[in-house]
Design a protein around this motif. Structure first.
Motif, PDB file in Angstrom:
ATOM      1  N   MET A 164       0.821  -1.220   0.000  1.00 51.55           N
ATOM      2  CA  MET A 164       0.000   0.000   0.000  1.00 51.55           C
ATOM      3  C   MET A 164       0.848   1.260   0.000  1.00 51.55           C
ATOM      4  O   MET A 164       0.327   2.367   0.144  1.00 51.55           O
ATOM      5  CB  MET A 164      -0.916   0.005   1.228  1.00 51.55           C
ATOM      6  N   ALA A 165       2.158   1.121  -0.193  1.00 48.87           N
ATOM      7  CA  ALA A 165       3.057   2.264  -0.054  1.00 48.87           C
ATOM      8  C   ALA A 165       2.760   3.365  -1.069  1.00 48.87           C
ATOM      9  O   ALA A 165       2.908   4.561  -0.754  1.00 48.87           O
ATOM     10  CB  ALA A 165       4.511   1.806  -0.198  1.00 48.87           C
ATOM     11  N   PHE A 166       2.344   3.027  -2.280  1.00 52.33           N
ATOM     12  CA  PHE A 166       2.076   4.058  -3.281  1.00 52.33           C
ATOM     13  C   PHE A 166       0.868   4.909  -2.873  1.00 52.33           C
ATOM     14  O   PHE A 166       0.911   6.148  -2.955  1.00 52.33           O
ATOM     15  CB  PHE A 166       1.825   3.414  -4.642  1.00 52.33           C
ATOM     16  N   LEU A 167      -0.201   4.270  -2.416  1.00 51.71           N
ATOM     17  CA  LEU A 167      -1.358   5.030  -1.940  1.00 51.71           C
ATOM     18  C   LEU A 167      -0.994   5.860  -0.717  1.00 51.71           C
ATOM     19  O   LEU A 167      -1.410   7.020  -0.590  1.00 51.71           O
ATOM     20  CB  LEU A 167      -2.510   4.080  -1.614  1.00 51.71           C
ATOM     21  N   ALA A 168      -0.219   5.274   0.196  1.00 49.29           N
ATOM     22  CA  ALA A 168       0.215   6.022   1.380  1.00 49.29           C
ATOM     23  C   ALA A 168       1.025   7.241   0.965  1.00 49.29           C
ATOM     24  O   ALA A 168       0.889   8.326   1.541  1.00 49.29           O
ATOM     25  CB  ALA A 168       1.031   5.116   2.302  1.00 49.29           C
ATOM     26  N   ALA A 199       0.694  11.176   1.831  1.00 50.63           N
ATOM     27  CA  ALA A 199       1.848  11.840   2.441  1.00 50.63           C
ATOM     28  C   ALA A 199       2.251  13.087   1.662  1.00 50.63           C
ATOM     29  O   ALA A 199       2.748  14.059   2.249  1.00 50.63           O
ATOM     30  CB  ALA A 199       3.021  10.867   2.531  1.00 50.63           C
ATOM     31  N   GLU A 200       2.047  13.081   0.348  1.00 52.68           N
ATOM     32  CA  GLU A 200       2.359  14.256  -0.463  1.00 52.68           C
ATOM     33  C   GLU A 200       1.512  15.471  -0.066  1.00 52.68           C
ATOM     34  O   GLU A 200       1.868  16.606  -0.376  1.00 52.68           O
ATOM     35  CB  GLU A 200       2.155  13.947  -1.943  1.00 52.68           C
ATOM     36  N   MET A 231       3.024  13.956  -6.804  1.00 51.81           N
ATOM     37  CA  MET A 231       2.581  12.586  -7.073  1.00 51.81           C
ATOM     38  C   MET A 231       3.666  11.615  -6.613  1.00 51.81           C
ATOM     39  O   MET A 231       4.845  11.813  -6.918  1.00 51.81           O
ATOM     40  CB  MET A 231       2.335  12.411  -8.576  1.00 51.81           C
ATOM     41  N   PRO A 232       3.321  10.600  -5.848  1.00 51.79           N
ATOM     42  CA  PRO A 232       4.334   9.624  -5.424  1.00 51.79           C
ATOM     43  C   PRO A 232       4.924   8.905  -6.630  1.00 51.79           C
ATOM     44  O   PRO A 232       4.284   8.779  -7.675  1.00 51.79           O
ATOM     45  CB  PRO A 232       3.548   8.659  -4.526  1.00 51.79           C
ATOM     46  N   SER A 233       6.132   8.427  -6.483  1.00 49.30           N
ATOM     47  CA  SER A 233       6.845   7.779  -7.576  1.00 49.30           C
ATOM     48  C   SER A 233       6.493   6.292  -7.647  1.00 49.30           C
ATOM     49  O   SER A 233       6.290   5.634  -6.624  1.00 49.30           O
ATOM     50  CB  SER A 233       8.355   7.943  -7.392  1.00 49.30           C
ATOM     51  N   LEU A 234       6.422   5.782  -8.884  1.00 50.07           N
ATOM     52  CA  LEU A 234       6.248   4.351  -9.099  1.00 50.07           C
ATOM     53  C   LEU A 234       7.594   3.630  -9.221  1.00 50.07           C
ATOM     54  O   LEU A 234       7.652   2.464  -9.600  1.00 50.07           O
ATOM     55  CB  LEU A 234       5.423   4.102 -10.365  1.00 50.07           C
TER      56      LEU A 234
END
Length: 483
Positions: free
Chosen positions: A51-55, A59-60, A229-232
């Motif tokens: 779930m780190a990408f959604l988190a 967080a952003e 946007m979080p990184s993939l």
């Protein structure tokens, strides 16, 4: 470098919550003061790492994000049941509020699938600012969803403010069930969005989904500024490392299992494979076992959520098929092959390598002591089926290795089709057999290829069967929650 980059501050704690001990990761943006709190619940068979990408999306926005492993998932001890997961999730939220670690008016509940259903149910009882439900698990027996497929039988009251996201490529029944939650609320503070091109699983890595809930969260919490946007990169790095291990697996297997000492099996069985005769045996046997499992599940006591059903299915099917080929089975078991121990070692090394990589990069795959304790039982349960399969396929000296590979996959396809029939027509309720089908399909492709290499190098059906059973047992223990 991609897989291990950590753009957010991340700490992990074990938090007591209503009789549960939930291992919980806390994500927050480095060098920024949190403006509010998010409690993010993973779905069934998922965990905090995936779930780190959604988190990161939350967080952003300078939000502090708590992501627990639900009971029996990841590194949180069991037992798991949908109701216990909900109770522990509510206890976690209440504990954060009572300790002053979360302000209800500045707290968002979020989740995916099972976690989304939990967020909606808990958010209706504990006042929070809002709920983000990403592809919530259906909670009503409508739109073709059978009652036995439901994790929760009734959604109950809904929160005052919530957002529901669905994937455009999800089954129509799931999208319709999600839309019903919004339609039944009759509230202007709720919203339903469909993310084009997204599946149920890909939503947790969807930039469009992140942007949608960021916009909704900013409006709900009155946040200012445009979040990043979080990184993939972590996902891409994990997949690249996985592909690298696959490239190494084939030469590793040939090196460690090679130098076979005898070729008796190859000359004894010949080069024929009676595919048209064997395939109906597998299909009919699988259907009969599915019908039997409606009344009796011999391995229910092993305590794996729906994994006990799969173990019982393959055990009984393997015993039936092996008994139909008893003479060949007895011949194989009477012939000791020194490469058997080598095949066991090869399977354990491959399993530990792949599970360690996933654990380090994207998914909590390293087995807990409770899961290791179940490993011998699963291994013995899966062994008869793999033995029967290898005996029916015959020696690896068949004219075409590719034809043998396809034949092996076809046998597995008909057995898996029986599990789907059991769900749809015999109402077994084993929904994970369908939801996890893409992952099991990938496993079968890789496992079948590895087994063909071991059979070719060792000339032993027994060594090959043990090799395959170890890989399948390890995979099931990684996936299925402990009950």
């Amino acid at each position: 470098m991609l897989a291990f980059s950590k753009p957010y501050g991340e700490k992990t704690y074990v938090i007591p919550a209503g009789g549960c001990r939930l291992e919980t990761a806390i994500f927050e943006k480095k060098g920024a003061a949190p403006q509010a709190t998010v409690v993010l619940f993973p779905g069934l068979v998922a965990n905090k790492k995936v779930m780190a990408f959604l988190a990161g999306g939350f967080a952003e926005q300078n939000l502090r994000v708590y992501v627990p492993d639900l009971p029996g998932h990841g590194h949180s001890p069991g037992p798991f049941s949908p109701q216990r997961a909900e109770d522990c999730a509510e206890a976690l939220l209440s504990g954060l509020v009572s300790r002053g670690m979360a302000d209800p008016d500045r707290t968002i509940l979020a989740g995916h699938s099972l976690g989304a259903a939990i967020g909606l149910r808990v958010g209706a009882r504990v006042p929070v600012a809002g709920v983000v439900a990403i592809s919530p698990a259906p909670m009503r027996a409508v739109h073709g969803v059978q009652p036995e497929m439901l994790l929760y039988q009734d959604p109950g009251p809904m929160p005052q403010r919530f957002l529901v996201l669905s994937g455009g490529l999800e089954p129509e029944s799931m999208r319709a069930s999600a839309a019903d939650l919004v339609a039944s609320s009759k509230n202007d503070l709720v919203q339903y969005l469909v993310i084009p091109g997204a599946t149920h699983a890909s939503l947790i890595f969807s930039r469009r989904a992140v942007r949608a809930f960021q916009d909704w969260t900013a409006k709900t919490l009155q946040l200012k500024g445009t979040p990043g946007m979080p990184s993939l990169g972590e996902l891409y790095g994990a997949l690249a490392g996985f592909a690298g291990l696959l490239l190494l697996a084939s030469p590793f297997l040939r090196e460690i299992t090679g130098n076979k000492q005898t070729g008796e099996e190859e000359t004894a069985r010949g080069n024929s494979f009676a595919w048209l005769r064997i395939l109906p045996e597998f299909a009919l046997g699988a259907i009969l076992i599915v019908m039997l499992l409606r009344f009796w599940n011999p391995l229910h006591a092993i305590g794996l959520y729906e994994g006990d059903y799969l173990a019982s299915f393959l055990l009984l099917l393997g015993v039936v098929l092996a008994s139909l080929h008893w003479r060949s089975l007895r011949e194989q078991l009477s012939r000791w092959n020194s490469r058997l121990l080598v095949a066991i070692l090869a399977a354990l090394i491959l399993f530990l390598l792949f599970s360690a990589w996933l654990e380090l990069s994207i998914y909590e795959a390293w087995l807990t002591p409770a899961k290791w304790a179940r490993f011998p039982v699963l291994l013995l349960a899966f062994l008869p089926y793999h033995l029967a399969e290898e005996i029916c396929l015959g020696p690896a000296a068949n004219p075409s290795a590719w034809r043998r590979f396809v034949a092996g996959l076809s046998l597995r396809a008909v057995t898996w089709l029986a599990l789907v029939i059991g769900l749809l027509y015999f109402h077994s309720g084993e929904i994970l057999m369908v939801l996890l089908l893409p992952y099991f399909a990938l496993l079968h492709l890789l496992e079948r290829r590895g087994m063909d290499i071991v059979r070719q190098e060792t000339g032993s059906a027994a060594a090959t069967a043990v090799f395959g059973a170890i890989l399948l047992a390890g995979f099931c223990l990684v996936i299925f929650p402990v009950t």
